[in-house]
Design an enzyme around this catalytic site. Sequence first.
Site, PDB file in Angstrom:
ATOM      1  N   GLU A 179       0.828  -1.221   0.000  1.00  0.00           N
ATOM      2  CA  GLU A 179       0.000   0.000   0.000  1.00  0.00           C
ATOM      3  C   GLU A 179       0.850   1.255   0.000  1.00  0.00           C
ATOM      4  O   GLU A 179       0.700   2.138   0.855  1.00  0.00           O
ATOM      5  CB  GLU A 179      -0.944   0.004   1.199  1.00  0.00           C
ATOM      6  N   GLU A 377      -5.737  -8.141  -1.146  1.00  0.00           N
ATOM      7  CA  GLU A 377      -6.473  -7.892   0.106  1.00  0.00           C
ATOM      8  C   GLU A 377      -7.891  -7.465  -0.238  1.00  0.00           C
ATOM      9  O   GLU A 377      -8.098  -6.653  -1.139  1.00  0.00           O
ATOM     10  CB  GLU A 377      -5.852  -6.760   0.938  1.00  0.00           C
TER      11      GLU A 377
HETATM   12  P1  P53 Z   1      -7.100  -2.678   9.416  1.00  0.00           P
HETATM   13  C1  P53 Z   1      -6.323   1.814   5.606  1.00  0.00           C
HETATM   14  C2  P53 Z   1      -7.201   1.696   4.532  1.00  0.00           C
HETATM   15  C3  P53 Z   1      -7.187   0.574   3.732  1.00  0.00           C
HETATM   16  C4  P53 Z   1      -6.310  -0.445   4.015  1.00  0.00           C
HETATM   17  O1  P53 Z   1      -6.851  -2.668   7.836  1.00  0.00           O
HETATM   18  C5  P53 Z   1      -5.428  -0.340   5.077  1.00  0.00           C
HETATM   19  C6  P53 Z   1      -5.419   0.786   5.874  1.00  0.00           C
HETATM   20  C7  P53 Z   1      -4.463   0.938   7.012  1.00  0.00           C
HETATM   21  O2  P53 Z   1      -4.888   0.271   8.113  1.00  0.00           O
HETATM   22  O3  P53 Z   1      -4.496  -1.278   5.362  1.00  0.00           O
HETATM   23  C8  P53 Z   1      -4.491  -2.556   4.815  1.00  0.00           C
HETATM   24  O4  P53 Z   1      -6.230  -3.735   9.976  1.00  0.00           O
HETATM   25  C9  P53 Z   1      -3.154  -3.164   5.187  1.00  0.00           C
HETATM   26  C10 P53 Z   1      -3.245  -4.246   6.204  1.00  0.00           C
HETATM   27  C11 P53 Z   1      -4.404  -3.962   7.121  1.00  0.00           C
HETATM   28  C12 P53 Z   1      -5.687  -4.056   6.300  1.00  0.00           C
HETATM   29  O5  P53 Z   1      -5.654  -3.155   5.233  1.00  0.00           O
HETATM   30  O6  P53 Z   1      -6.705  -1.330   9.849  1.00  0.00           O
HETATM   31  O7  P53 Z   1      -2.397  -3.579   4.074  1.00  0.00           O
HETATM   32  O8  P53 Z   1      -2.019  -4.360   6.861  1.00  0.00           O
HETATM   33  O9  P53 Z   1      -4.473  -4.801   8.230  1.00  0.00           O
HETATM   34  C13 P53 Z   1      -6.940  -3.825   7.088  1.00  0.00           C
HETATM   35  O10 P53 Z   1      -8.542  -2.986   9.603  1.00  0.00           O
END
Ligand code: P53
Length: 479
Positions: A179, A377
């Site tokens: 990201e 993801e």
């Molecule tokens: P969490 C923000 C917006 C979209 C994805 O996020 C993001 C974030 C930052 O948190 O992060 C990604 O755990 C990231 C993962 C993360 C996952 O999305 O905050 O690549 O490490 O855990 C979900 O709910």
Amino acid sequence: MTKGYKMPKGFLWGGAVAAHQLEGGWEADGKGVSIADVMTAGRNGVPRKVTDGVKDGEIYPNHWGNDFYHRYPEDDKLFAEMGFKCFRTSIAWTRIFPNGDEVEPNEAGLKFYDDMFDDLLSHGIQPVVTLSHFEIPYHLVKEYGGFSNRKMIDFFLHFAKTVFERYQDKVKYWMTFNEINNQTAWSDPHPLLQNSGLQLNDDDNWEQAMYQAAHYELVASALAVQAGHAINPDFQIGCMVAMCPIYPLTAKPQDIMMAERAMQKRYWYGDVHCLGEYPKWLPKYFDRKGFDMDITAADLATLKAGTVDYVGFSYYMSFVTKGRDGDSDYDFKEPEDFVENPYVEKSDWGWQIDPTGLRYAMNWMQDRWHLPQFIVENGFGAYDKREADGSVHDDYRISYFRDHILAMEQAVALDGVDLIGYTPWGCIDLVSASTGEMAKRYGFIYVDADDNGQGSFDRSKKDSFDWYQQVITSDGEDL
Ligand code: P53
């Protein structure tokens, strides 16, 4: 049951995690301290703190994660039972180079990933690996200022080459920076630390610092792509962008222009990774802002020579913006310029749920970057309730996945998007990156641990486990 479209043969169904969010074992076998190890527990609406080193009396959830470091053989069996063809994780930089600036790697750290990858491969699951996923060695932050320093390019490249060499026969799909564009909201200190290892003072120019760090990361990425291909020409090395499409609120021309600028500001990183050059608007923007950037002719040649093989991306949500009356600068800033989308629901953490946005984004990227894509993801963070008999009825999660997988399949089957695979985020419950909670759960597999690391850490299947197994068994047809 909803009828989906069969995905092509060889499609990589799987799941995704990041080392620091699930491994635990933060000091095991010579591991050094990473930035994730100095981030305390937050909660929904309560930000995590960053401490100056690891302090007594603070709670650091990444120190234990879900204990994958010690339990991965059990987890890999469950992934295999679901039918995973691949498993996306990252290599914790601090297991290999505890401080980040060593010449010789830590053999015990290298051996951990050898064993873990071998275990996955023995189940027919191929590892998909991110090099830098929010886990820069803390020493590099303190001593060098993270990616504000050009020297970081060499440290990253040394790390990349070391693991490319070591795992060249075990890993084919790689990504450089997780990201990379999620530091766009440069007024928030956490993304700048998590992505780039920046710790800034109030009087620093935060926005310029963000662009400079991103530039060094893009150069480091391009060098890693070239080095990786030299080590093994079969490597597929991708970028990783957080894809949250930004829509105009209305058909008002100023809203359209603001949304265009918002997309440019969030996705220029992808332009550089995929097309090998800066988009035309950006140097103009630097001039207009008076930014003094260190971007050399040699850097530009490196970027051109190190374009990625595919676009890895996360997709959780979309955003909406609108123009400002009488303002022709269109200096979009997030999150200030985001507005609510009246047409979509939100998760408990306020993330807008928009499956059509996934299909839209896949089309947009195909037209712009002309590369295969990999959804690395996607998922739904939610409060789960475990019943007395251990079951978790997560129909909300199944419904999120059903809608998003269908949109993905439409993009492939109806729109011709070239898609390598799909790895839902947090396929096993882990620590949230933004809040540090366990309570924001994503998994098909439940982990009995709370936000303070209390619990048995036992694993059990949620309802979504069987559902996802059926999706994979039917190649995406039975949703
Ligand atoms: P969490 C923000 C917006 C979209 C994805 O996020 C993001 C974030 C930052 O948190 O992060 C990604 O755990 C990231 C993962 C993360 C996952 O999305 O905050 O690549 O490490 O855990 C979900 O709910």
